[in-house]
Design an enzyme around this catalytic site. Structure first.
Site, PDB file in Angstrom:
ATOM      1  N   GLN A  81      -7.257  -1.417   4.601  1.00  0.00           N
ATOM      2  CA  GLN A  81      -6.167  -0.754   3.873  1.00  0.00           C
ATOM      3  C   GLN A  81      -6.715  -0.012   2.645  1.00  0.00           C
ATOM      4  O   GLN A  81      -6.109   0.940   2.165  1.00  0.00           O
ATOM      5  CB  GLN A  81      -5.136  -1.810   3.444  1.00  0.00           C
ATOM      6  CG  GLN A  81      -3.980  -1.254   2.660  1.00  0.00           C
ATOM      7  CD  GLN A  81      -2.864  -2.275   2.527  1.00  0.00           C
ATOM      8  OE1 GLN A  81      -2.174  -2.580   3.493  1.00  0.00           O
ATOM      9  NE2 GLN A  81      -2.686  -2.813   1.337  1.00  0.00           N
ATOM     10  N   ASN A  92     -14.997  26.451 -24.717  1.00  0.00           N
ATOM     11  CA  ASN A  92     -15.839  25.561 -23.915  1.00  0.00           C
ATOM     12  C   ASN A  92     -15.632  25.736 -22.405  1.00  0.00           C
ATOM     13  O   ASN A  92     -14.519  26.002 -21.949  1.00  0.00           O
ATOM     14  CB  ASN A  92     -15.539  24.102 -24.296  1.00  0.00           C
ATOM     15  CG  ASN A  92     -15.948  23.807 -25.725  1.00  0.00           C
ATOM     16  OD1 ASN A  92     -16.937  24.351 -26.221  1.00  0.00           O
ATOM     17  ND2 ASN A  92     -15.171  22.958 -26.394  1.00  0.00           N
ATOM     18  N   LYS A 126      -7.482   4.249   2.169  1.00  0.00           N
ATOM     19  CA  LYS A 126      -6.663   5.439   1.887  1.00  0.00           C
ATOM     20  C   LYS A 126      -6.919   6.057   0.523  1.00  0.00           C
ATOM     21  O   LYS A 126      -7.027   7.287   0.414  1.00  0.00           O
ATOM     22  CB  LYS A 126      -5.191   5.124   2.052  1.00  0.00           C
ATOM     23  CG  LYS A 126      -4.737   5.376   3.461  1.00  0.00           C
ATOM     24  CD  LYS A 126      -3.990   4.265   4.004  1.00  0.00           C
ATOM     25  CE  LYS A 126      -4.191   3.578   5.229  1.00  0.00           C
ATOM     26  NZ  LYS A 126      -4.819   2.295   5.209  1.00  0.00           N
ATOM     27  N   ASN A 154      -1.833  -1.396  13.534  1.00  0.00           N
ATOM     28  CA  ASN A 154      -3.273  -1.117  13.530  1.00  0.00           C
ATOM     29  C   ASN A 154      -3.607   0.220  14.186  1.00  0.00           C
ATOM     30  O   ASN A 154      -4.413   0.991  13.663  1.00  0.00           O
ATOM     31  CB  ASN A 154      -4.035  -2.254  14.222  1.00  0.00           C
ATOM     32  CG  ASN A 154      -3.833  -3.589  13.515  1.00  0.00           C
ATOM     33  OD1 ASN A 154      -3.304  -3.616  12.398  1.00  0.00           O
ATOM     34  ND2 ASN A 154      -4.228  -4.677  14.150  1.00  0.00           N
ATOM     35  N   THR A 197     -37.551  28.140 -11.583  1.00  0.00           N
ATOM     36  CA  THR A 197     -37.945  26.866 -10.984  1.00  0.00           C
ATOM     37  C   THR A 197     -38.256  25.979 -12.190  1.00  0.00           C
ATOM     38  O   THR A 197     -38.716  26.493 -13.219  1.00  0.00           O
ATOM     39  CB  THR A 197     -39.200  26.992 -10.085  1.00  0.00           C
ATOM     40  OG1 THR A 197     -40.283  27.456 -10.887  1.00  0.00           O
ATOM     41  CG2 THR A 197     -38.981  27.969  -8.942  1.00  0.00           C
ATOM     42  N   HIS A 198     -37.991  24.724 -12.096  1.00  0.00           N
ATOM     43  CA  HIS A 198     -38.139  23.800 -13.240  1.00  0.00           C
ATOM     44  C   HIS A 198     -37.319  24.261 -14.446  1.00  0.00           C
ATOM     45  O   HIS A 198     -37.677  23.981 -15.585  1.00  0.00           O
ATOM     46  CB  HIS A 198     -39.607  23.653 -13.662  1.00  0.00           C
ATOM     47  CG  HIS A 198     -40.543  23.372 -12.534  1.00  0.00           C
ATOM     48  ND1 HIS A 198     -40.881  22.099 -12.145  1.00  0.00           N
ATOM     49  CD2 HIS A 198     -41.191  24.212 -11.682  1.00  0.00           C
ATOM     50  CE1 HIS A 198     -41.719  22.169 -11.106  1.00  0.00           C
ATOM     51  NE2 HIS A 198     -41.920  23.438 -10.809  1.00  0.00           N
ATOM     52  N   SER A 207     -11.620  23.774 -29.011  1.00  0.00           N
ATOM     53  CA  SER A 207     -11.889  22.505 -29.672  1.00  0.00           C
ATOM     54  C   SER A 207     -10.798  22.260 -30.699  1.00  0.00           C
ATOM     55  O   SER A 207     -10.290  23.193 -31.315  1.00  0.00           O
ATOM     56  CB  SER A 207     -13.254  22.566 -30.358  1.00  0.00           C
ATOM     57  OG  SER A 207     -13.314  21.631 -31.413  1.00  0.00           O
ATOM     58  N   TYR A 254      -9.382  -4.943  13.566  1.00  0.00           N
ATOM     59  CA  TYR A 254      -8.780  -4.605  12.273  1.00  0.00           C
ATOM     60  C   TYR A 254      -8.911  -5.756  11.284  1.00  0.00           C
ATOM     61  O   TYR A 254      -8.765  -6.925  11.620  1.00  0.00           O
ATOM     62  CB  TYR A 254      -7.292  -4.243  12.453  1.00  0.00           C
ATOM     63  CG  TYR A 254      -6.612  -3.929  11.126  1.00  0.00           C
ATOM     64  CD1 TYR A 254      -6.701  -2.650  10.581  1.00  0.00           C
ATOM     65  CD2 TYR A 254      -5.936  -4.917  10.404  1.00  0.00           C
ATOM     66  CE1 TYR A 254      -6.123  -2.364   9.348  1.00  0.00           C
ATOM     67  CE2 TYR A 254      -5.360  -4.640   9.183  1.00  0.00           C
ATOM     68  CZ  TYR A 254      -5.450  -3.362   8.656  1.00  0.00           C
ATOM     69  OH  TYR A 254      -4.878  -3.084   7.444  1.00  0.00           O
ATOM     70  N   LYS A 281     -14.970  27.474 -31.048  1.00  0.00           N
ATOM     71  CA  LYS A 281     -15.338  26.992 -29.716  1.00  0.00           C
ATOM     72  C   LYS A 281     -14.534  27.584 -28.571  1.00  0.00           C
ATOM     73  O   LYS A 281     -13.325  27.720 -28.648  1.00  0.00           O
ATOM     74  CB  LYS A 281     -15.177  25.476 -29.673  1.00  0.00           C
ATOM     75  CG  LYS A 281     -16.274  24.748 -30.405  1.00  0.00           C
ATOM     76  CD  LYS A 281     -17.553  24.804 -29.636  1.00  0.00           C
ATOM     77  CE  LYS A 281     -18.289  23.486 -29.754  1.00  0.00           C
ATOM     78  NZ  LYS A 281     -19.437  23.485 -28.858  1.00  0.00           N
ATOM     79  N   SER A 285       0.828  -1.204   0.000  1.00  0.00           N
ATOM     80  CA  SER A 285       0.000   0.000   0.000  1.00  0.00           C
ATOM     81  C   SER A 285       0.860   1.250   0.000  1.00  0.00           C
ATOM     82  O   SER A 285       0.341   2.361  -0.035  1.00  0.00           O
ATOM     83  CB  SER A 285      -0.933   0.015   1.214  1.00  0.00           C
ATOM     84  OG  SER A 285      -0.181   0.005   2.411  1.00  0.00           O
TER      85      SER A 285
HETATM   86  N1  ARG Z   1      -1.091  -1.000   5.581  1.00  0.00           N
HETATM   87  C1  ARG Z   1      -2.052  -1.324   6.564  1.00  0.00           C
HETATM   88  C2  ARG Z   1      -3.312  -0.504   6.369  1.00  0.00           C
HETATM   89  O1  ARG Z   1      -3.208   0.486   5.755  1.00  0.00           O
HETATM   90  C3  ARG Z   1      -1.517  -1.031   7.936  1.00  0.00           C
HETATM   91  C4  ARG Z   1      -2.059  -1.908   9.008  1.00  0.00           C
HETATM   92  C5  ARG Z   1      -1.618  -3.290   8.783  1.00  0.00           C
HETATM   93  N2  ARG Z   1      -1.949  -4.140   9.848  1.00  0.00           N
HETATM   94  C6  ARG Z   1      -1.965  -5.456   9.678  1.00  0.00           C
HETATM   95  N3  ARG Z   1      -2.255  -6.146  10.673  1.00  0.00           N
HETATM   96  N4  ARG Z   1      -1.698  -6.007   8.537  1.00  0.00           N
HETATM   97  O2  ARG Z   1      -4.386  -0.851   6.811  1.00  0.00           O
END
Ligand code: ARG
Length: 462
Positions: A323, A286, A326, A111, A156-157, A278, A318, A284, A24
């Site tokens: 993950q 735009n 994000k 976690n 309106t509308h 364009s 958890y 154009k 990640s």
């Molecule tokens: N990269 C993980 C996340 O964003 C971090 C936590 C990982 N914890 C685990 N027990 N694998 O959620």
């Protein structure tokens, strides 16, 4: 290959396929600032608790600060084999300072670490959103202050309804963004609880001080339940909900700008610097900026649904599913910030086309309600007044004419209740100025509301 901190119980190397699938850091690498901030607070606390010596804590803190500098400068690049930002930084710290680096993770888990990092990150970004909202409200108010006397057909509308001051219309958006500001502040306040020290899920036998880390990271307090500390992502959902509502508001404005800018309307002229051309049609110009804001709204809603769906039915505590939080969080906050910024520029440069507005105001019998209200004031029952006005509209429409084409005498043919003042009453300006009810569009009202909005925006604290 760098050894993974958790490799002790494994007898095979992780498959490359799995490394690529589970990493990640390509996304959460952005959290390095918060990760290091959280680790420094944790190390200081471990020192105070007697779990790290003075020297160890100093080595850790210095090492982390240098790592932050190197990530920023690009000297240090993340290794996807080390999964996430947390393990990348920890492994690098130990590589640099040796033994003390291995003690940093005492009484902590990824976690609670990731939950802390994400809260810190979102808190900062909500602050950014608030700053941009405040700036955009200021732009809308300043634009409004130049257009109190500009009258547009209120709709309106998407049909001509009643004339309104353009300033009044713009101030409607200020109210929406004011609520958005309040919502973002509220989400940031609720978010401000520290999960750090929840450890994996159950807390820790080590004598940690969660109040100390909470205070160091400017959280209001440590979370009261370690399981909730690592399982909760409400704060992420709320932030993306805030972003979604802002996008919905921006998208309505964007849509209006696209319509106002279309040839049949031609109410506004957009700044060249905020339009695109364009590749084939030379004439154009735009409104792509507004269209993209409108289009990007869907992606932000998608992020909200992705998060809600990801969290639904997740058992405590958890789970690795989390993950996936994000990308939607970061993307939607990036998008909302970019859209607020670009719409600010677009609105600043937007000008109105007075001739087109005047033409537009003549069409659609926009002051028909004023005519009916006028008859009511002369003692005609409202239903009767509605019918008489309707007949006049129908007659003029069949002739391709407007109210302005009738003289006082012509009106009398439809009802004896009409006096010579009817010709003034049906002017858009008088229609606007008669609406003096609180919150109404009368120009005197609008002027006062501009002052009121200025004061309210100035008093907003980011
Ligand atoms: N990269 C993980 C996340 O964003 C971090 C936590 C990982 N914890 C685990 N027990 N694998 O959620």
């Amino acid at each position: 290959m760098k050894k993974k901190p958790w490799s002790g119980r494994f007898s095979q190397d992780t498959s490359g396929l799995v490394e690529r699938f589970t990493e990640s850091v390509s996304i959460d690498g952005r959290l390095f600032v918060q990760d290091i901030e959280g680790s420094i607070a944790h190390a200081e606390m471990l020192k105070a608790a007697g779990l790290l010596s003075e020297d160890e804590a100093r080595a850790i803190t210095q090492g982390l600060r240098e790592i932050a500098r190197d990530i920023e400068s690009g000297a240090l690049v993340f290794d996807p084999a080390l999964e996430d930002v947390h393990m990348n930084i920890e492994v690098e710290l130990t590589r640099r300072i040796g033994e003390p680096g291995k003690k940093l993770h005492t009484a902590r888990s990824r976690n609670d670490q990731v939950a802390t990092d994400l809260r810190l990150y979102i808190r900062g970004r909500l602050g950014e959103v608030c700053t941009l909202l405040r700036r955009f409200m200021t732009t809308l108010i300043e634009k409004a202050s130049g257009h109190v006397d500009t009258i547009i057909p209120g709709m309106t509308h998407l049909q001509h309804a009643q004339p309104v001051s353009f300033a009044h219309h713009l101030l409607a958006y200020v109210e929406m963004f004011m609520r958005d500001f309040d919502r973002a502040k509220d989400a940031a306040r609720r978010l401000n609880v520290s999960p750090l020290g929840s450890a994996a899920l159950a807390g820790t036998p080590h004598p940690i001080d969660r109040f100390m880390t909470a205070a160091a990271l400017q959280f209001d307090e440590p979370g009261r339940n370690s399981i909730d500390g690592v399982s909760d992502r409400d704060f992420a959902i709320e932030a993306v909900f805030c972003a979604s509502v802002i996008m919905m508001h921006l998208s309505r404005l964007a849509e209006e700008i696209v319509i106002w800018n279309s040839q049949p309307f031609s109410w506004v002229v957009l700044p060249d610097a905020f339009c695109t051309g364009s590749s084939i049609m030379p004439q154009k110009k735009n409104p792509d900026v507004a269209e993209l804001v409108r289009g990007k709204t869907g992606g932000v809603y998608g992020s909200l649904v992705a998060l809600l769906t990801m969290m639904k039915a997740l058992p405590l505590a958890y789970n690795r599913d989390m993950q996936e939080d994000k990308a939607p969080v970061m993307q939607s906050l990036d998008t909302v910030c970019a859209c607020l910024e670009v719409m600010d520029g677009l609105v600043q440069g937007l000008e109105v086309n007075r001739e087109a507005l005047e033409r537009s105001l003549k069409a659609g019998f926009i002051t028909a309600t004023d005519m009916a209200d006028y008859l009511v004031e002369k003692g005609v029952p409202f239903r009767e007044a509605h019918r008489i006005t309707g007949e006049i509209v129908s007659y003029l429409a069949s002739q391709g004419k407007a109210f302005e084409d009738l003289g006082a005498e012509d009106f009398k043919k439809f009802s004896q209740a009409f006096g010579p003042d009817i010709v003034t009453v049906i002017r858009p300006e008088s229609s606007v100025d008669r609406r003096r009810s609180f919150g109404g569009t009368a120009r005197a009202n609008v002027k006062a509301m501009i002052e009121d909005a200025r004061t309210r925006v100035e008093s907003l604290e980011v």
